[in-house]
Design an enzyme around this catalytic site. Structure first.
Site: not given
Ligand code: AMP
Length: 215
Positions: A13, A88, A127, A160, A171
Site C-alpha cells: 500500500k 482498518r 522489509r 521497523r 498483524r
Molecule cells: P502500518 O504502517 O499501516 O502497518 O501500521 C503500523 C501499526 O500502526 C499497526 O500495526 C497498528 O498498530 C497501527 N495502526 C496503523 N493504522 C491504524 C489504524 N487505522 N487503526 C489502528 N491502528 C493502526
C-alpha cells in the site's frame, strides 16, 4: 480523487500510495506513518499508541480518527487524498464516512491490494528502510544494486520495530479478523476495486491505475 487503499500488511500500500502521490499530487495519508511520527516525537498520543503498535494490535479507533480528521483538514488534501492503512475495521469505516459527510465529501473508491499469505510473510520479514535515503528495500526481492547503493551511500538497512516474526503473525491475524470484513463493506457500497498486487512495483502500479480509471 479520494481513495482508500487497503490490504494486508506488506501488500505494498505504502509503495503504491507514494507513486500515486508523485504522479497525481494527492497526498498519501498513512495512519501508520502518523503514529510512528507521534511515537518518535514522544507525544502523549504516541505514548498511548506505542504498546499496541509493538504488539501488532490496532491502536484505538478514537486516536486514529483524531489523526485522520486533522490531516484531512489540511490544505493539500483539498484536491483529494490516498488513505493508506485507514480504515482498518468497520467502526473506522463508519467514522470515515461521518468525517467525509461533515465536509460534504465522498469517497471515490476503495482499492483492495490482494496478495497471498506466503508472499506477505517474505515481504514483511525482508522489509528494510535505507537510513540515508529513506528508500524502501527488501532483502529478498530488491535488486542487489539497490542494496549496494544504500550501503555505498553510508546507509544502514533499518528494520521497523514491528517487522519481527511474532508481531508480523499477529498483524496478519488482526488484518484477517478486523480489516478483511471491509471487503464486503465496500462491495456493498459499490465502490470496491481489487488489484492483484503481486509482481514488480511497476506492474502493480499499472494495475492500480487501470482500476482507478474505471472508478
Ligand atoms: P502500518 O504502517 O499501516 O502497518 O501500521 C503500523 C501499526 O500502526 C499497526 O500495526 C497498528 O498498530 C497501527 N495502526 C496503523 N493504522 C491504524 C489504524 N487505522 N487503526 C489502528 N491502528 C493502526
Amino acid at each position: 480523487m479520494r481513495i482508500v487503499l487497503f490490504g494486508a500488511p506488506g501488500s505494498g500500500k505504502g509503495t503504491q500510495a507514494k507513486k500515486l502521490e508523485a504522479e497525481f499530487g494527492w497526498p498519501q495519508i498513512s495512519t501508520g506513518d502518523l503514529l510512528r511520527a507521534a511515537v518518535a516525537a514522544g507525544s502523549a498520543l504516541g505514548k498511548r499508541a506505542k504498546a499496541a503498535m509493538d504488539a501488532g494490535e490496532l491502536v484505538s479507533d478514537s486516536i486514529v480518527l483524531g489523526l485522520i480528521e486533522e490531516r484531512i483538514a489540511k490544505a493539500d488534501a483539498a484536491k483529494g487524498f490516498i488513505l493508506d492503512g485507514y480504515p482498518r475495521n468497520r467502526a473506522q469505516a463508519q467514522d470515515l464516512e461521518r468525517v467525509l459527510e461533515r465536509r460534504k465529501l465522498e469517497l471515490d473508491t476503495a482499492v483492495l491490494m490482494d496478495v497471498d499469505f506466503d508472499v506477505l510473510m517474505k515481504r514483511l520479514t525482508g522489509r528494510r528502510t535505507c537510513s540515508t535515503t529513506g528508500k524502501l528495500l527488501n532483502i529478498y526481492f530488491s535488486p542487489q544494486a539497490e542494496i549496494d547503493e544504500c550501503i555505498a551511500a553510508g546507509g544502514e538497512l533499518l528494520q521497523r520495530d514491528d517487522d519481527n516474526e511474532s508481531t508480523i503473525r499477529n498483524r496478519l491475524e488482526v488484518y484477517q479478523s478486523q480489516t478483511e470484513p471491509l471487503i464486503d463493506y465496500y462491495r456493498q457500497r459499490g465502490c470496491l476495486r481489487t488489484v492483484h498486487a503481486v509482481g514488480d512495483v511497476a506492474a502493480v502500479y499499472a494495475g492500480l491505475r487501470a482500476v482507478l480509471r474505471g472508478a
